[in-house]
Motif scaffolding. Structure first.
Motif, mmCIF file in Angstrom:
data_model
loop_
_atom_site.group_PDB
_atom_site.id
_atom_site.type_symbol
_atom_site.label_atom_id
_atom_site.label_comp_id
_atom_site.label_asym_id
_atom_site.label_seq_id
_atom_site.Cartn_x
_atom_site.Cartn_y
_atom_site.Cartn_z
ATOM 1 N N GLY A 187 -11.451 -17.952 -6.907
ATOM 2 C CA GLY A 187 -11.519 -16.553 -6.501
ATOM 3 C C GLY A 187 -10.155 -16.035 -6.093
ATOM 4 N N LEU A 188 -10.040 -14.706 -6.021
ATOM 5 C CA LEU A 188 -8.754 -14.093 -5.671
ATOM 6 C C LEU A 188 -8.931 -12.958 -4.669
ATOM 7 C CD1 LEU A 188 -6.853 -13.908 -9.096
ATOM 8 C CD2 LEU A 188 -6.423 -15.445 -7.187
ATOM 9 N N PRO A 189 -9.411 -13.252 -3.456
ATOM 10 C CA PRO A 189 -9.526 -12.213 -2.435
ATOM 11 C C PRO A 189 -8.256 -12.115 -1.597
ATOM 12 C CG PRO A 189 -10.480 -14.223 -1.602
ATOM 13 C CD PRO A 189 -9.965 -14.544 -2.989
ATOM 14 N N THR A 190 -8.118 -11.017 -0.898
ATOM 15 C CA THR A 190 -7.070 -10.916 0.116
ATOM 16 C C THR A 190 -7.479 -11.671 1.374
ATOM 17 O OG1 THR A 190 -6.132 -8.813 -0.642
ATOM 18 C CG2 THR A 190 -5.917 -9.314 1.699
ATOM 19 N N CYS A 191 -8.720 -11.493 1.811
ATOM 20 C CA CYS A 191 -9.193 -12.075 3.071
ATOM 21 C C CYS A 191 -10.083 -13.281 2.802
ATOM 22 C CB CYS A 191 -9.973 -11.038 3.881
ATOM 23 S SG CYS A 191 -8.980 -9.599 4.326
ATOM 24 N N THR A 241 -13.387 -0.653 7.582
ATOM 25 C CA THR A 241 -12.238 -0.679 8.494
ATOM 26 C C THR A 241 -11.591 0.688 8.625
ATOM 27 O OG1 THR A 241 -10.611 -1.184 6.757
ATOM 28 C CG2 THR A 241 -11.750 -3.063 7.789
ATOM 29 N N ASN A 242 -11.808 1.540 7.644
ATOM 30 C CA ASN A 242 -11.245 2.888 7.634
ATOM 31 C C ASN A 242 -9.727 2.885 7.477
ATOM 32 O OD1 ASN A 242 -12.198 5.533 7.547
ATOM 33 N ND2 ASN A 242 -11.657 5.952 9.665
ATOM 34 N N ILE A 243 -9.151 1.779 6.972
ATOM 35 C CA ILE A 243 -7.697 1.708 6.818
ATOM 36 C C ILE A 243 -7.284 1.233 5.423
ATOM 37 C CG2 ILE A 243 -7.090 1.433 9.266
ATOM 38 C CD1 ILE A 243 -7.079 -1.576 8.857
ATOM 39 N N ILE A 244 -8.245 1.040 4.524
ATOM 40 C CA ILE A 244 -7.921 0.623 3.158
ATOM 41 C C ILE A 244 -8.240 1.761 2.198
ATOM 42 C CG2 ILE A 244 -8.767 -0.807 1.252
ATOM 43 C CD1 ILE A 244 -6.678 -2.205 2.796
ATOM 44 N N ASP A 245 -7.268 2.087 1.347
ATOM 45 C CA ASP A 245 -7.451 3.163 0.375
ATOM 46 C C ASP A 245 -8.016 2.652 -0.949
ATOM 47 O OD1 ASP A 245 -6.322 5.429 1.893
ATOM 48 O OD2 ASP A 245 -4.473 4.264 1.798
ATOM 49 N N ASP A 246 -7.307 1.714 -1.558
ATOM 50 C CA ASP A 246 -7.682 1.260 -2.899
ATOM 51 C C ASP A 246 -8.167 -0.185 -2.859
ATOM 52 O OD1 ASP A 246 -6.705 3.730 -3.567
ATOM 53 O OD2 ASP A 246 -4.861 2.981 -4.482
ATOM 54 N N ILE A 247 -9.147 -0.495 -3.692
ATOM 55 C CA ILE A 247 -9.741 -1.829 -3.727
ATOM 56 C C ILE A 247 -9.711 -2.336 -5.162
ATOM 57 C CG2 ILE A 247 -11.830 -3.166 -3.303
ATOM 58 C CD1 ILE A 247 -12.517 -1.134 -1.114
ATOM 59 N N ILE A 248 -9.108 -3.516 -5.339
ATOM 60 C CA ILE A 248 -8.848 -4.060 -6.670
ATOM 61 C C ILE A 248 -9.518 -5.426 -6.799
ATOM 62 C CG2 ILE A 248 -7.044 -4.711 -8.317
ATOM 63 C CD1 ILE A 248 -5.106 -3.025 -6.466
ATOM 64 N N ILE A 249 -10.185 -5.661 -7.912
ATOM 65 C CA ILE A 249 -10.748 -6.979 -8.185
ATOM 66 C C ILE A 249 -9.598 -7.880 -8.633
ATOM 67 C CG2 ILE A 249 -12.427 -8.304 -9.503
ATOM 68 C CD1 ILE A 249 -13.942 -5.671 -9.988
ATOM 69 N N GLY A 250 -9.351 -8.962 -7.903
ATOM 70 C CA GLY A 250 -8.175 -9.781 -8.166
ATOM 71 C C GLY A 250 -8.286 -10.677 -9.382
ATOM 72 N N ASN A 251 -9.494 -11.186 -9.649
ATOM 73 C CA ASN A 251 -9.664 -12.097 -10.786
ATOM 74 C C ASN A 251 -10.382 -11.374 -11.928
ATOM 75 O OD1 ASN A 251 -11.956 -11.922 -9.197
ATOM 76 N ND2 ASN A 251 -12.463 -14.082 -9.282
ATOM 77 N N CYS A 252 -10.333 -11.987 -13.095
ATOM 78 C CA CYS A 252 -11.025 -11.385 -14.230
ATOM 79 C C CYS A 252 -11.661 -12.512 -15.070
ATOM 80 C CB CYS A 252 -10.075 -10.533 -15.082
ATOM 81 S SG CYS A 252 -8.847 -11.436 -16.037
ATOM 82 N N PHE A 270 -7.400 -6.753 -2.243
ATOM 83 C CA PHE A 270 -8.142 -7.363 -3.340
ATOM 84 C C PHE A 270 -9.491 -7.913 -2.883
ATOM 85 C CE2 PHE A 270 -3.730 -7.639 -4.704
ATOM 86 C CZ PHE A 270 -3.800 -7.263 -6.040
ATOM 87 N N VAL A 271 -10.473 -7.766 -3.745
ATOM 88 C CA VAL A 271 -11.761 -8.440 -3.599
ATOM 89 C C VAL A 271 -11.893 -9.412 -4.771
ATOM 90 C CG1 VAL A 271 -12.880 -6.595 -2.325
ATOM 91 C CG2 VAL A 271 -12.969 -6.587 -4.837
ATOM 92 N N SER A 272 -12.918 -10.260 -4.719
ATOM 93 C CA SER A 272 -13.031 -11.335 -5.701
ATOM 94 C C SER A 272 -14.370 -11.295 -6.422
ATOM 95 C CB SER A 272 -12.863 -12.688 -5.003
ATOM 96 O OG SER A 272 -12.811 -13.729 -5.939
#
Length: 363
Positions: free
Chosen positions: A194-198, A216-227, A177-179
């Protein structure tokens, strides 16, 4: 292929807001939705009716929906790890297990007859390989990290890398998740930080969060955590070049047109014979063999971390080589300062490994 996602929390939103957000995000290429049943406090009948309508609308706009659950949610809806028909009836695309059941149950749920993928918590240290060894369906298992509403509680970067690398090496699809930095955004809980993973991402521009995860070359999907994220944020994420690491750059005032071309016109690759002092892109040198890059004076005796320089006529054999400075380096007159990478984007330099391609973003 990377997927972009949004999060929607129907219990805190109107139907009009949800429809508008889905329509807006789908127009920018987003095709995943994360939603949560952990925080819903309605009757079973209300949940089934409203969520079925939500799923129908999401599918109309081309989204796949992952719903966050735990054993209590299963029990409330009348589902078990051995019978997930209530979720199938709702049209759920992915069942995320925020809290897992136990090894035997976790194995059984991956082999559900509806072939609904089971998303395990990527922020926990689970032995998914052991589950596969004991009969779980690897091809019906994916992972997605948590998000962290409480400030300073997000995953540390090293821990995030260690956990994600573990699952990625085992062949599981990953998501994080990103925020959004939009004011008054929200999630499933009454916390608005905010709602990030990191944790490192909590206050960063959303496109930089995304570019850092991709680097990082290891993350496939990226989701916005908050709305709700702004349209500008959705647009920025949709425009990120997923094929390489990219940097914003602050061009210096006296940068020549030829030097601007060097930055934006040519492909850049971090040389394999890497230096501790700089990242070297040698591909443009051939094009500048017969071009001139006159030496320009620099105030100060040193180049500093984040400086982007071009080798000039005083070192003609290497003329046209673009370099990103990694640590203080004396100015010997053989390089021109052409730009600076903003300090907040230095985190990307740590991810730019030898032989990785990189580029710069037109402002």
């Amino acid at each position: 292929m990377h997927k972009l996602g949004i999060s929607i929390y129907p219990e805190h939103s109107t139907k009009s807001e949800i429809k508008s957000y889905m329509k807006l995000a789908s127009g920018y290429g987003f095709n995943r939705i994360f939603t949560c049943l952990l925080s819903v406090r309605k009757s079973k009948e209300e949940i089934i009716k409203e969520f079925a309508e939500f799923m129908e609308l999401a599918h109309q706009y081309g989204f796949e929906v992952a719903v966050d659950t735990n054993p209590a949610v299963f029990a409330y809806l009348g589902a078990t790890p051995f019978e997930i028909k209530p979720f199938a009836d709702l049209g759920v695309d992915i069942i995320r297990l925020d809290g897992h059941f136990g090894d035997l149950e976790d194995i059984a749920i991956t082999r559900n007859p509806y072939m609904i993928p089971i998303e395990f918590n990527g922020s926990s240290n689970m032995d998914l390989d052991l589950l596969v060894e004991r009969g779980a369906d690897r091809w019906n298992m994916v992972t997605c990290h948590n998000f962290y509403p409480q400030r300073y509680s997000g995953l540390g970067w090293k821990r995030f890398l260690n956990l994600t690398e573990k699952y990625k090496k085992s062949g599981f699809r990953t998501a994080a998740f990103v925020s959004s930095q939009n004011k008054n955004t929200f999630g499933p809980w009454p916390v608005k930080a905010g709602l990030p993973t990191c944790e490192i991402h909590r206050n960063l521009p959303i496109d930089l969060q995304m570019r850092h995860l991709l680097a990082t070359n290891i993350i496939d999907d990226i989701i916005i955590g908050n709305c709700f994220a702004t349209e500008e944020e959705l647009k920025l994420m949709s425009e990120v070049d997923c094929s390489k690491i990219t940097f914003h750059i602050e061009i210096v005032k006296d940068c020549t047109e030829s030097e601007r071309e060097l930055i934006f016109k040519y492909r850049h690759l971090s040389r394999g014979d890497a230096s501790d002092y700089m990242i070297r892109s040698s591909w443009p040198r051939e094009a500048y063999r017969n071009k001139s890059i006159p030496c320009r004076e620099l105030k100060g005796d040193f180049f500093h971390k984040g400086d982007v320089v071009a080798v000039n006529d005083n070192l003609a054999h290497y003329r046209g080589e673009l370099q990103i400075v990694l640590q203080d380096m004396p100015n010997d007159g053989e390089r021109n300062l052409i730009g600076k990478i903003p300090r907040e984007e230095w985190i990307l330099l740590e991810c730019l490994l030898p032989e990785y391609e990189f580029g710069f973003i037109h402002n």
